[in-house]
Each structure stands twice: as structure tokens, then as C-alpha cells.
Enzyme design. Structure first.
Site, mmCIF file in Angstrom:
data_model
loop_
_atom_site.group_PDB
_atom_site.id
_atom_site.type_symbol
_atom_site.label_atom_id
_atom_site.label_comp_id
_atom_site.label_asym_id
_atom_site.label_seq_id
_atom_site.Cartn_x
_atom_site.Cartn_y
_atom_site.Cartn_z
ATOM 1 N N CYS A 1 13.228 -10.330 80.339
ATOM 2 C CA CYS A 1 14.436 -10.482 79.509
ATOM 3 C C CYS A 1 14.905 -9.149 78.944
ATOM 4 O O CYS A 1 16.081 -9.007 78.597
ATOM 5 C CB CYS A 1 14.188 -11.500 78.403
ATOM 6 S SG CYS A 1 12.850 -11.066 77.287
ATOM 7 N N GLU B 1 13.631 -18.560 73.693
ATOM 8 C CA GLU B 1 13.882 -17.162 74.050
ATOM 9 C C GLU B 1 14.324 -17.121 75.509
ATOM 10 O O GLU B 1 13.589 -17.530 76.404
ATOM 11 C CB GLU B 1 12.620 -16.311 73.872
ATOM 12 C CG GLU B 1 12.836 -14.857 74.258
ATOM 13 C CD GLU B 1 11.545 -14.058 74.317
ATOM 14 O OE1 GLU B 1 11.618 -12.843 74.578
ATOM 15 O OE2 GLU B 1 10.472 -14.652 74.105
#
Length: 246
Positions: A239, A205
């Protein structure tokens, strides 16, 4: 370290999934019991605001409970359809030793999410947290051990990127879970591609471009609040942070 994790993995994998799931649920309760301590660590070590620290703890608790419930459903043998006279069953089990490399911006939530997902499905884990936030990870591991995870099944590797690279290169690992930057994820991917033998899974990720569209129907006061929170929550170091506004 990895050798100890390899040695215990078969017996941990043989532990009934119900027992593993119950350990995760006990871990969730221990996280809540140590709320003040964990919030303090998030504030002082990760430099998080108190509201962000509370959200972080709640997410870590949710991860424990979510993966416990999912494992109970996933790890039960399933009867599959097949031709007449043929019996097909699907069994899900652990792969081996999983290396979990987690980031500094969510040092409790993402750390716990990676680790407990691997553990409850029958894998042993060597966890390498970001070098900026080792104490949060250390306390989380202590609570998981207290909940019932065998010490050899969950081990902590403290250090910088060189430690992570050494773990990734170990021939005895069965997979990698990584959350962090795109360049590091690419480096891990290249390292795995150079290995002989079976292809190892890489669950990665990384960052990206997150957009928000505000049209004429939007409530501007609400939009401004959401824009500021998404852009500058955690100083923008996540993120999911807003990067493009249209």
C-alpha cells in the site's frame, strides 16, 4: 469456531492486562528465537527477498512489544473530571470476537499486528489470513499459543474469500479488522450496513495513491535509490508503494 471464541472471551477479558501484555512480549521473543524458520517461510511461501523478510519479522516483533506497552497504559482505569459530588471513571475493555483478515503481501507483520492488538485489549480473535500464505499464519498462531494465548481465544480460519465472507456475516462477532483491497473493504462495509442491531466497528486499511516530489535541492543519487525501492520493493505490491513521481 466463532462460538468457541465467544465462550472464552469473558474470561480472557478478565485476565489482567499485565498478564496479557507479558504474553505478547514472550511472543516477540519466540519470533526472534524462530527467526531462521520464519524467514524461510517468508521467502518460500510469500516469495519475499531475504531483506524484505528480515524487515517483516522485525515489524512483527515491534508490533508485539508496541501493543503490549500501549495496552498497559490504555487499559488502566482513568479518573475523569466531573461535577461536585459525582465520580467518573473511564474503563477500557474488550468488545468480544474480532475477525482479523490479513493480506498476502505482509503475511507475518500485518497478521501479527492485527491479531495481537485485538488480543491484548481483551478480545478473542478468529484470524483469516490470505489463502496464498496460510503456513506463515499457522506458524505465527502456534507461537502465540506457545506464548500463552488460549487456543479458543485465537483460532485460525484457512480459506479463500468465501471463508472471510462467512465470518463477516456471523451474528456473534463484535468487530472486523481488514487489510486488503478497496473493493473487498467496500463489500465488507456493505455487509455490515445491512445488519440489524448495533453498528460494528470496521478497521480497514486499503490501497491509495502515494506521491513523491523531487525538487531542485534533492540529491539525485539518493532520490533514484529511494524511487526504485519505493516503487519496486515487494514488486510494488504494498500500500505504501510509490505510484506518482513529480
Amino acid at each position: 469456531m466463532v462460538k468457541k471464541a465467544v465462550a472464552i472471551q469473558p474470561s480472557w477479558n478478565a485476565t489482567p492486562v499485565q498478564e496479557r501484555a507479558q504474553i505478547l512480549e514472550r511472543a516477540a521473543e519466540l519470533l526472534l528465537e524462530h527467526e531462521a524458520e520464519l524467514l524461510s517461510l517468508c521467502v518460500f511461501e510469500a516469495k519475499k527477498t531475504l531483506p524484505d523478510s528480515v524487515a517483516e519479522l522485525r515489524e512483527a516483533v515491534d508490533f508485539c512489544r508496541y501493543y503490549a506497552n500501549e495496552a498497559r497504559k490504555l487499559m488502566v482505569p482513568q479518573i475523569l473530571p466531573g461535577p461536585t459530588g459525582e465520580s467518573n471513571e473511564l474503563h477500557v475493555h474488550g468488545r468480544g470476537v474480532i475477525i482479523c483478515i490479513s493480506p498476502w503481501n505482509f503475511p507475518l507483520a500485518i497478521f501479527m499486528g492485527q491479531v495481537v492488538a485485538a488480543l491484548v485489549t481483551g478480545n478473542s480473535v478468529v484470524a483469516k489470513p490470505a489463502e496464498q500464505t496460510p503456513n506463515i499464519a499457522m506458524r505465527a498462531v502456534e507461537l502465540l499459543h506457545q506464548a500463552g494465548i488460549p487456543k479458543e481465544a485465537l483460532q485460525l480460519a484457512i480459506g479463500d474469500g468465501e471463508v472471510g465472507a462467512a465470518l463477516v456475516a456471523d451474528a456473534n462477532i463484535a468487530g472486523i479488522c481488514f487489510t486488503g483491497s478497496v473493493p473487498v473493504a467496500k463489500a465488507i462495509n456493505r455487509s455490515l450496513a445491512e445488519r440489524d442491531g448495533p453498528i460494528l466497528p470496521l478497521m480497514s486499511e486499503t490501497g491509495g495513491q502515494n506521491c513523491m516530489f523531487v525538487d531542485s535541492t534533492a540529491l539525485l543519487e539518493q532520490a533514484v535509490d529511494d524511487i526504485l525501492l519505493s516503487s519496486f520493493g515487494s514488486a510494488g505490491q504494498r500500500c505504501s508503494a510509490l505510484r506518482v513521481l513529480m
